[in-house]
Design a protein around this motif. Structure first.
Motif, PDB file in Angstrom:
ATOM      1  N   TRP A  42     -29.659 -11.908   3.774  1.00  0.00           N
ATOM      2  CA  TRP A  42     -29.521 -12.537   2.462  1.00  0.00           C
ATOM      3  C   TRP A  42     -29.516 -11.487   1.353  1.00  0.00           C
ATOM      4  N   ARG A  43     -28.884 -11.845   0.259  1.00  0.00           N
ATOM      5  CA  ARG A  43     -28.890 -11.011  -0.940  1.00  0.00           C
ATOM      6  C   ARG A  43     -29.432 -11.847  -2.104  1.00  0.00           C
ATOM      7  N   GLY A  44     -30.038 -11.215  -3.060  1.00  0.00           N
ATOM      8  CA  GLY A  44     -30.479 -11.924  -4.254  1.00  0.00           C
ATOM      9  C   GLY A  44     -31.922 -12.367  -4.241  1.00  0.00           C
ATOM     10  N   HIS A  75     -34.662  -5.448   5.196  1.00  0.00           N
ATOM     11  CA  HIS A  75     -33.653  -4.833   6.071  1.00  0.00           C
ATOM     12  C   HIS A  75     -34.184  -3.501   6.582  1.00  0.00           C
ATOM     13  N   GLU A  94     -29.011 -20.143   3.022  1.00  0.00           N
ATOM     14  CA  GLU A  94     -29.221 -19.259   1.872  1.00  0.00           C
ATOM     15  C   GLU A  94     -28.877 -19.954   0.561  1.00  0.00           C
ATOM     16  N   GLY A 147     -32.156  -8.610   7.071  1.00  0.00           N
ATOM     17  CA  GLY A 147     -31.602  -8.458   5.734  1.00  0.00           C
ATOM     18  C   GLY A 147     -30.263  -9.145   5.534  1.00  0.00           C
ATOM     19  N   CYS A 185     -35.781 -10.983  -3.963  1.00  0.00           N
ATOM     20  CA  CYS A 185     -36.554  -9.742  -4.072  1.00  0.00           C
ATOM     21  C   CYS A 185     -37.621  -9.667  -2.988  1.00  0.00           C
TER      22      CYS A 185
END
Length: 257
Positions: free
Chosen positions: A179-181, A171, A108, A177, A183
């Motif tokens: 990873w974050r950040g 997610h 990531e 889901g 779109c």
């Protein structure tokens, strides 16, 4: 197009459930979800070529802790193991590379270094880093990882990488889901033969070559249905093709168009 959207929305709703991933309908995602780990999931995504049954059988034979094993242990545990284009040495070297990627900050973090300039730049950052941290090369190893993307106009569809990003970013009952950040609206359709053929037959895709330009075209079309999450249609389109659903109902295509 409203009829096609309604048809696909119904398919998405019906297939967004845990029962969709089972031994009767094997998919590499079912193995990836067993660990809920971004690096084991990368292995599952990159080895996801060939028949679904063979993919799942091979991936299920790989222990999750291989990612953290030293080279001596890898050689003992993976001796004689192979998968289609990848020899035993290719697989050993892949896990050596994956361990180094994890220790360098993880998939990531490396992806995000390029993502500020776009999704494809994020993928290129990851691919380039994988090659940088291990000098090993072979045809099977390079097929597994793929090539950095120099131009979207000349790139392949990069299906396995686009599928990996779908798993990591979205997610729901299927995608993890982790990873974050990133779109969901930036994701690009993982275009394989099933998805390509079904999309063409439904009038969602005009391009006749299954490449990155086609993946981008299909993504743009699906954004008309959901601009924030166009890849929610990916798994449904794939299953429709895999199960030959349109062939089973010959009237479906003409009635939707």
């Amino acid at each position: 197009m409203k009829e096609i959207q309604a048809y696909l929305d119904a398919e998405v709703k019906a297939r967004n459930c845990a029962d969709e991933l089972c031994s009767q309908r094997p998919d590499p995602l079912m193995v990836a979800r067993g660990s809920m780990d971004q690096h084991h999931s990368l292995t599952c995504a990159l080895f996801a070529y060939g028949s679904a049954k063979a993919i799942v059988s091979f991936l299920s034979s790989l222990d999750h802790d291989l990612i953290d094993a030293d080279e001596e242990s890898l050689r003992q545990r993976l001796e004689g193991r192979y998968y289609r284009f990848q020899t035993s040495e290719d697989i050993i070297q892949w896990f050596i590379t994956l361990k180094a990627l994890k220790e360098s900050g993880g998939a990531e973090a490396v992806f995000m270094q390029g993502y500020s300039n776009g999704l494809l730049e994020g993928v290129t950052s990851l691919i380039s880093t994988l090659y940088d941290i291990n000098p090993y090369r072979s045809k099977g190893y390079e097929f597994l990882i793929g090539k950095p993307i120099s131009s979207s106009a000349k790139a392949s569809a990069m299906k396995r990488w686009m599928m990996y990003l779908r798993w990591m970013v979205r997610h729901n009952e299927l995608d993890m889901g982790l990873w974050r950040g990133v779109c969901a609206s930036d994701l690009i359709m993982p275009l394989d033969t099933h998805t390509f053929n079904v999309s063409r037959r439904l009038g969602l895709l005009e391009r006749s070559v299954c490449d990155m330009r086609a993946a981008l075209e299909l993504t743009k079309t699906l954004k008309r249905f959901d601009p924030h999450d166009p890849l929610k249609y990916d798994f449904a389109l794939y299953r429709i093709g895999q199960e030959k659903q349109l062939d089973a109902d010959c009237g479906t295509i003409s009635s939707l168009k």
